[in-house]
Design a protein around this motif. Structure first.
Motif, short mmCIF file in Angstrom:
data_model
loop_
_atom_site.label_atom_id
_atom_site.label_comp_id
_atom_site.label_asym_id
_atom_site.label_seq_id
_atom_site.Cartn_x
_atom_site.Cartn_y
_atom_site.Cartn_z
N ASN A 184 -0.68 15.35 27.25
CA ASN A 184 -0.74 14.94 28.21
C ASN A 184 -3.02 15.74 28.06
O ASN A 184 -3.69 14.74 28.92
N MET A 185 -2.94 16.56 27.39
CA MET A 185 -4.65 16.49 27.39
C MET A 185 -5.42 15.30 27.07
O MET A 185 -6.33 15.12 27.09
N LEU A 186 -4.46 15.05 25.40
CA LEU A 186 -4.81 13.79 24.54
C LEU A 186 -5.43 12.46 25.72
O LEU A 186 -6.38 12.21 25.64
N LEU A 187 -4.02 12.12 26.65
CA LEU A 187 -4.53 11.43 27.05
C LEU A 187 -5.66 11.82 27.98
O LEU A 187 -6.48 10.42 28.93
N GLY A 188 -5.66 12.89 28.14
CA GLY A 188 -6.52 13.01 29.72
C GLY A 188 -8.23 12.62 29.31
O GLY A 188 -9.41 12.24 29.63
N ASN A 189 -8.35 12.92 27.80
CA ASN A 189 -9.54 12.64 26.69
C ASN A 189 -9.68 11.17 26.62
O ASN A 189 -10.85 11.01 27.46
N VAL A 190 -8.69 10.56 26.40
CA VAL A 190 -8.57 9.24 26.14
C VAL A 190 -9.15 8.76 27.56
O VAL A 190 -9.88 7.62 27.84
N TYR A 191 -8.62 9.55 28.90
CA TYR A 191 -9.02 8.50 30.48
C TYR A 191 -10.76 8.65 30.75
O TYR A 191 -11.44 7.54 31.35
N MET A 192 -11.09 9.83 29.95
CA MET A 192 -12.53 10.23 30.21
C MET A 192 -13.38 9.43 30.10
O MET A 192 -14.61 8.64 29.55
N LYS A 193 -12.90 9.01 28.04
CA LYS A 193 -14.01 8.13 27.51
C LYS A 193 -13.11 6.32 28.02
O LYS A 193 -14.50 5.77 27.62
N LEU A 194 -13.14 6.10 29.21
CA LEU A 194 -12.32 5.30 29.54
C LEU A 194 -12.91 4.82 30.74
O LEU A 194 -13.05 4.12 31.86
N GLY A 195 -13.80 5.95 31.30
CA GLY A 195 -14.54 6.32 32.48
C GLY A 195 -13.01 6.46 33.49
O GLY A 195 -13.88 6.53 34.68
N LYS A 196 -12.33 6.55 33.32
CA LYS A 196 -11.05 6.94 34.28
C LYS A 196 -11.38 8.40 34.92
O LYS A 196 -10.12 9.26 34.49
N SER A 197 -12.44 9.03 35.60
CA SER A 197 -12.20 10.34 35.96
C SER A 197 -11.28 11.23 36.29
O SER A 197 -10.46 11.84 36.36
N LYS A 198 -10.73 10.40 37.34
CA LYS A 198 -8.94 10.56 38.27
C LYS A 198 -8.03 10.80 37.45
O LYS A 198 -7.75 11.94 37.43
N GLN A 199 -8.12 9.74 36.92
CA GLN A 199 -6.41 9.70 35.50
C GLN A 199 -6.81 11.19 35.32
O GLN A 199 -6.11 11.90 34.42
N ALA A 200 -8.01 11.64 34.75
CA ALA A 200 -8.12 12.51 33.15
C ALA A 200 -7.81 13.51 33.73
O ALA A 200 -7.13 14.47 33.33
N ALA A 201 -7.99 13.99 35.24
CA ALA A 201 -8.35 14.98 35.84
C ALA A 201 -6.92 15.66 35.90
O ALA A 201 -6.42 17.14 35.57
#
Length: 131
Positions: free
Chosen positions: A97-114
């Motif tokens: 889950n944490m790493l998936l948050g990192n991926v979402y941040m890298k993709l500019g998907k801050s809401k999903q990352a949070a």
């Protein structure tokens, strides 16, 4: 001659022999991949993790390891695919889950990352004991 305790060359040889003997054992490939990764041998590590995932595509820890390696190589889409599968297999796997948050941040998907970071944090908290 045997290598001393903690000597990675000996561990590499031991796991290589184990893989020869048990070629369908995903855990042997994971352990050898871990050794290669610690020794800064990412190509060898990736090959071991990829083989482990081929043998057991439903182990969230191995999927997370490979995804983390992919992220370090800039392979964001590959990491995303692996981590989405990892959290589908085990929604309570904190690292995935944490790493998936990192991926979402890298993709500019801050809401999903949070959301992923919050989920990971909730899963990582120690259970409180009542009584």
């Amino acid at each position: 001659a045997r290598f001393g305790l903690g000597d990675p060359r000996g561990a590499i040889e031991d796991y290589s022999r184990a893989i020869e003997r048990y070629p369908e054992s995903a855990i042997c490939f994971v352990r050898l991949g871990d050794i290669y990764r610690r020794r800064s041998m990412p190509d060898d590590a990736r090959a071991m993790y990829e083989r482990a995932v081929e043998l057991d595509s439903n182990d969230p820890a191995t999927l997370a390891q490979l995804a983390d390696l992919y992220m370090s190589e800039g392979r964001v889409k590959g990491a995303l695919r692996l981590l989405e599968h990892a959290v589908q297999v085990d929604p309570e796997h904190a690292e995935a889950n944490m790493l998936l948050g990192n991926v979402y941040m890298k993709l500019g998907k801050s809401k999903q990352a949070a959301q992923q970071y919050e989920r990971s944090a909730a899963l990582s908290k120690p259970m409180s004991v009542v009584g």
